[in-house]
Scaffold this motif. Structure first.
Motif, PDB file in Angstrom:
ATOM      1  N   MET A   1       0.851  -1.192   0.000  1.00  0.00           N
ATOM      2  CA  MET A   1       0.000   0.000   0.000  1.00  0.00           C
ATOM      3  C   MET A   1       0.885   1.240   0.000  1.00  0.00           C
ATOM      4  SD  MET A   1      -2.936   1.114   2.749  1.00  0.00           S
ATOM      5  CE  MET A   1      -3.860   2.618   2.516  1.00  0.00           C
ATOM      6  N   THR A   2       0.533   2.271  -0.849  1.00  0.00           N
ATOM      7  CA  THR A   2       1.333   3.485  -0.989  1.00  0.00           C
ATOM      8  C   THR A   2       0.589   4.664  -0.378  1.00  0.00           C
ATOM      9  OG1 THR A   2       2.302   2.646  -3.028  1.00  0.00           O
ATOM     10  CG2 THR A   2       2.504   4.993  -2.613  1.00  0.00           C
ATOM     11  N   ASP A   3       1.311   5.451   0.468  1.00  0.00           N
ATOM     12  CA  ASP A   3       0.741   6.628   1.114  1.00  0.00           C
ATOM     13  C   ASP A   3       1.648   7.800   0.800  1.00  0.00           C
ATOM     14  OD1 ASP A   3      -0.784   8.273   2.637  1.00  0.00           O
ATOM     15  OD2 ASP A   3       0.200   7.757   4.527  1.00  0.00           O
ATOM     16  N   VAL A   4       1.051   8.931   0.366  1.00  0.00           N
ATOM     17  CA  VAL A   4       1.832  10.097  -0.035  1.00  0.00           C
ATOM     18  C   VAL A   4       1.489  11.268   0.883  1.00  0.00           C
ATOM     19  CG1 VAL A   4       2.323  11.734  -1.881  1.00  0.00           C
ATOM     20  CG2 VAL A   4       1.929   9.329  -2.434  1.00  0.00           C
ATOM     21  N   GLN A   5       2.561  11.929   1.407  1.00  0.00           N
ATOM     22  CA  GLN A   5       2.384  13.121   2.251  1.00  0.00           C
ATOM     23  C   GLN A   5       3.115  14.289   1.604  1.00  0.00           C
ATOM     24  OE1 GLN A   5       2.862  12.038   6.650  1.00  0.00           O
ATOM     25  NE2 GLN A   5       4.029  10.380   5.650  1.00  0.00           N
ATOM     26  N   ARG A   6       2.428  15.387   1.471  1.00  0.00           N
ATOM     27  CA  ARG A   6       3.007  16.561   0.800  1.00  0.00           C
ATOM     28  C   ARG A   6       3.824  17.392   1.777  1.00  0.00           C
ATOM     29  NH1 ARG A   6      -0.400  20.914  -2.847  1.00  0.00           N
ATOM     30  NH2 ARG A   6       1.295  22.441  -3.145  1.00  0.00           N
ATOM     31  N   ILE A   7       5.008  17.812   1.333  1.00  0.00           N
ATOM     32  CA  ILE A   7       5.871  18.670   2.156  1.00  0.00           C
ATOM     33  C   ILE A   7       5.784  20.117   1.692  1.00  0.00           C
ATOM     34  CG2 ILE A   7       8.254  19.125   2.897  1.00  0.00           C
ATOM     35  CD1 ILE A   7       8.910  16.226   2.390  1.00  0.00           C
ATOM     36  N   LEU A   8       5.974  20.322   0.382  1.00  0.00           N
ATOM     37  CA  LEU A   8       6.115  21.686  -0.126  1.00  0.00           C
ATOM     38  C   LEU A   8       5.864  21.681  -1.625  1.00  0.00           C
ATOM     39  CD1 LEU A   8       7.170  24.626   0.615  1.00  0.00           C
ATOM     40  CD2 LEU A   8       9.429  23.814  -0.094  1.00  0.00           C
ATOM     41  N   ALA A   9       5.332  22.804  -2.153  1.00  0.00           N
ATOM     42  CA  ALA A   9       5.158  22.975  -3.596  1.00  0.00           C
ATOM     43  C   ALA A   9       5.625  24.372  -3.973  1.00  0.00           C
ATOM     44  CB  ALA A   9       3.710  22.766  -4.002  1.00  0.00           C
ATOM     45  N   ILE A  10       6.303  24.482  -5.113  1.00  0.00           N
ATOM     46  CA  ILE A  10       6.852  25.774  -5.558  1.00  0.00           C
ATOM     47  C   ILE A  10       6.499  25.950  -7.033  1.00  0.00           C
ATOM     48  CG2 ILE A  10       8.964  27.116  -5.899  1.00  0.00           C
ATOM     49  CD1 ILE A  10      10.261  25.382  -3.736  1.00  0.00           C
ATOM     50  N   GLY A  11       5.977  27.118  -7.365  1.00  0.00           N
ATOM     51  CA  GLY A  11       5.680  27.433  -8.752  1.00  0.00           C
ATOM     52  C   GLY A  11       6.939  27.840  -9.487  1.00  0.00           C
ATOM     53  N   LEU A  12       6.987  27.546 -10.780  1.00  0.00           N
ATOM     54  CA  LEU A  12       8.141  27.876 -11.617  1.00  0.00           C
ATOM     55  C   LEU A  12       7.708  28.935 -12.620  1.00  0.00           C
ATOM     56  CD1 LEU A  12       9.487  24.255 -12.236  1.00  0.00           C
ATOM     57  CD2 LEU A  12      10.350  25.943 -10.605  1.00  0.00           C
TER      58      LEU A  12
ATOM     59  N   ILE B   1       6.580  12.996   0.563  1.00  0.00           N
ATOM     60  CA  ILE B   1       7.067  11.799   1.246  1.00  0.00           C
ATOM     61  C   ILE B   1       6.156  10.648   0.839  1.00  0.00           C
ATOM     62  CG2 ILE B   1       7.379  10.629   3.461  1.00  0.00           C
ATOM     63  CD1 ILE B   1       9.469  12.684   3.000  1.00  0.00           C
ATOM     64  N   ARG B   2       6.749   9.612   0.298  1.00  0.00           N
ATOM     65  CA  ARG B   2       5.956   8.469  -0.166  1.00  0.00           C
ATOM     66  C   ARG B   2       6.332   7.230   0.639  1.00  0.00           C
ATOM     67  NH1 ARG B   2       6.296   4.441  -4.214  1.00  0.00           N
ATOM     68  NH2 ARG B   2       8.409   5.149  -4.713  1.00  0.00           N
ATOM     69  N   ASP B   3       5.306   6.585   1.229  1.00  0.00           N
ATOM     70  CA  ASP B   3       5.513   5.321   1.947  1.00  0.00           C
ATOM     71  C   ASP B   3       5.204   4.171   0.996  1.00  0.00           C
ATOM     72  OD1 ASP B   3       5.886   6.986   4.044  1.00  0.00           O
ATOM     73  OD2 ASP B   3       4.051   6.477   5.113  1.00  0.00           O
TER      74      ASP B   3
ATOM     75  N   ARG C   1       8.995   1.345   3.590  1.00  0.00           N
ATOM     76  CA  ARG C   1      10.134   2.234   3.342  1.00  0.00           C
ATOM     77  C   ARG C   1       9.595   3.582   2.909  1.00  0.00           C
ATOM     78  NH1 ARG C   1      14.364  -1.116  -0.302  1.00  0.00           N
ATOM     79  NH2 ARG C   1      15.900   0.105   0.831  1.00  0.00           N
ATOM     80  N   GLN C   2      10.377   4.630   3.157  1.00  0.00           N
ATOM     81  CA  GLN C   2       9.950   5.984   2.795  1.00  0.00           C
ATOM     82  C   GLN C   2      10.918   6.584   1.778  1.00  0.00           C
ATOM     83  OE1 GLN C   2       9.503   8.096   6.615  1.00  0.00           O
ATOM     84  NE2 GLN C   2       7.290   8.036   6.265  1.00  0.00           N
ATOM     85  N   TYR C   3      10.336   7.325   0.863  1.00  0.00           N
ATOM     86  CA  TYR C   3      11.119   7.953  -0.203  1.00  0.00           C
ATOM     87  C   TYR C   3      10.792   9.443  -0.248  1.00  0.00           C
ATOM     88  CZ  TYR C   3      11.738   3.179  -1.952  1.00  0.00           C
ATOM     89  OH  TYR C   3      12.041   1.853  -2.059  1.00  0.00           O
ATOM     90  N   LEU C   4      11.780  10.239  -0.648  1.00  0.00           N
ATOM     91  CA  LEU C   4      11.531  11.626  -1.008  1.00  0.00           C
ATOM     92  C   LEU C   4      11.224  11.648  -2.497  1.00  0.00           C
ATOM     93  CD1 LEU C   4      11.568  14.739  -0.676  1.00  0.00           C
ATOM     94  CD2 LEU C   4      14.047  14.627  -1.096  1.00  0.00           C
ATOM     95  N   ASP C   5      10.011  12.074  -2.848  1.00  0.00           N
ATOM     96  CA  ASP C   5       9.617  12.216  -4.244  1.00  0.00           C
ATOM     97  C   ASP C   5       9.609  13.694  -4.607  1.00  0.00           C
ATOM     98  OD1 ASP C   5       9.273   9.537  -4.325  1.00  0.00           O
ATOM     99  OD2 ASP C   5       7.219   9.575  -5.096  1.00  0.00           O
TER     100      ASP C   5
END
Length: 441
Positions: A1-12, A66-68, A72-76
């Motif tokens: 099972m995959t769980d995604v948590q948002r840290i930050l978003a920046i416009g370009l 952050i993706r679980d 294991r956790q990954y920085l996406d």
């Protein structure tokens, strides 16, 4: 099972946002516990992909997540070009992302880069709130000059580390070269010693063979003359003369046995002994041995018993060499057994498909420390019976070499005062190329 948590978003929205997204990438990776080198890798990959996205079209967006997945956790980091994008992200940006991140996916003008979090940096909801608060507190200002200065410091640090690693590699290379030279010299020395040993072995075999041949003729003459004297062919002998002639005959017989053993050993070591393979019938072999060894048996003290066992069918081997080994075992057993029995048996081991000849006695036995010594040439164990029944010290070494020649081995089990059992283990089917064995006892 995959769980995604948002840290930050920046416009370009412009070029300065590329600098800002690099700064934020460095901040996020630092707060997540990545090492200094990984922080540089992540920041470089993110800024290169952001630059490529802005080249396609402004108005895109960079999101840090952050993706679980599978405990294991990954920085996406997901970066896409703006809505009016024309074309794909530049190849150099995608290549950089592949090289610096653990995983990279490109789809519909959007690239997702992935980096595994350090084991100790698990991010729960509480930790995620702390990271978000820290990022809001330390919001950087996009300053190209400062970012360039920071990149230069990172580059200098990286170059220093690379130089240190290069020096370590050079040092290691020099050590390996020295080691290789030492190994080459050692191999050369080993080969030289092996060649010297081979020549010495050849000289020993030649010496033994020549000496044995030179001694055999005079010894045969001495024995023949002693027999003529004892048979009174030239007249009667006094009791003292008869005793002395018998001493001469016994000494000549001992020397003949020694010469024969030396000659057999020399032939085996020189590879001049041929194995005559033929069907061996155990009953016939035991009958022949019984006839040959009967004169050595003192029936009042020791019984010589033959037990053919379950080896009824013939097996392939050299009967003459088997007989030579067993004669040696039996004669030794009779020498060192003052009372009791010497039992000669044969059995078939179906598991290993071997024929086992065993000679068991109730004699003096052998100390376990001496079980290896008895198979060394000219070695004999100190014992009153040994002094009374002197041998050449070559019989058992010769038996072992003959067993190896037949593709088998010699085993021994013994305890002081409880007798010994010497075994000759042979393959039931003679091997095509019997290899010498060095089995321990």
């Amino acid at each position: 099972m995959t769980d995604v948590q948002r840290i930050l978003a920046i416009g370009l929205g412009n070029e300065q946002d590329v600098v800002l997204v690099r700064q934020r990438a460095r901040q996020v990776s630092h707060l997540l516990g990545f090492s200094q080198q990984d922080q540089v890798r992540i920041a470089t990959a993110v800024s290169e992909v952001a630059r490529g996205a802005c080249q396609v079209a402004f108005g895109g967006r960079a999101a840090f997540l952050i993706r679980d997945a599978e405990r294991r956790q990954y920085l996406d980091v997901t970066i896409g070009a703006g809505a009016g994008a024309h074309g794909q992200l530049p190849d150099d940006a995608v290549v950089t992302a592949h090289r610096l991140m653990d995983d990279c996916e490109v789809a519909d003008g959007t690239i997702t880069m992935r980096k595994l979090l350090p084991a100790q940096a698990w991010v729960g909801s509480g930790r995620l709130s702390e990271i978000a608060a820290q990022l809001a507190k330390d919001s950087p200002v996009a300053n190209t000059y400062n970012e360039l200065q920071l990149q230069n410091r990172e580059l200098v640090t990286t170059l220093a580390e690379l130089r240190e690693r290069q020096e370590d590699l050079l040092s290691l290379t020099r050590e390996l070269e020295d080691t290789n030279r030492g190994i080459v010299a050692l191999y050369a020395e080993i080969e030289d010693k092996a060649e010297r040993l081979r020549r010495a072995d050849e000289m020993k075999s030649r010496f033994l063979s020549n000496t044995s041949h030179e001694l055999r003729t005079p010894l045969s003459s001495i024995r023949a003359l002693a027999k003529l004297l004892l048979d009174r062919m030239d007249g009667d002998l006094t009791p003292e003369q008869e005793r002395q002639v018998r001493y001469i005959e016994a000494a000549a017989a001992d020397l003949s046995e020694l010469v024969n053993d030396l000659l057999d050993l020399a032939k085996i070591e020189a590879g001049r002994v041929e194995v005559q393979v033929a069907p061996v019938v155990v009953d016939n072999l035991f009958r022949a041995l019984k006839g040959m060894l009967r004169p050595l048996v003192d029936d009042a003290r020791v019984d010589l018993v033959f037990e053919p066992g379950d080896v009824g069918a013939p097996f392939d081997s050299d009967e003459g060499k088997i007989s030579q080994v067993l004669r040696n075992f039996i004669s030794n057993a009779l020498k060192f057994t003052e009372q009791g029995a010497v039992t000669v048996s044969a059995c078939h081991d179906p598991g290993a498909d071997t024929v086992i000849f065993a000679v068991a006695d109730t004699g003096i036995g052998i100390n376990p420390d001496n079980l290896q010594l008895i198979f060394e040439e000219f070695s004999q164990i100190e014992h009153p019976l040994q002094r009374r029944s002197k041998g050449t010290g070559l019989g058992l070494p010769l038996c072992r070499k003959l067993a190896e020649l037949l593709g088998g081995r010699v085993d021994v089990a013994s305890q002081p005062g409880m007798g010994s059992t010497f075994s000759l283990v042979l393959p039931r089917l003679f091997p095509a190329n019997p290899a010498p064995r060095n089995d321990g006892i």
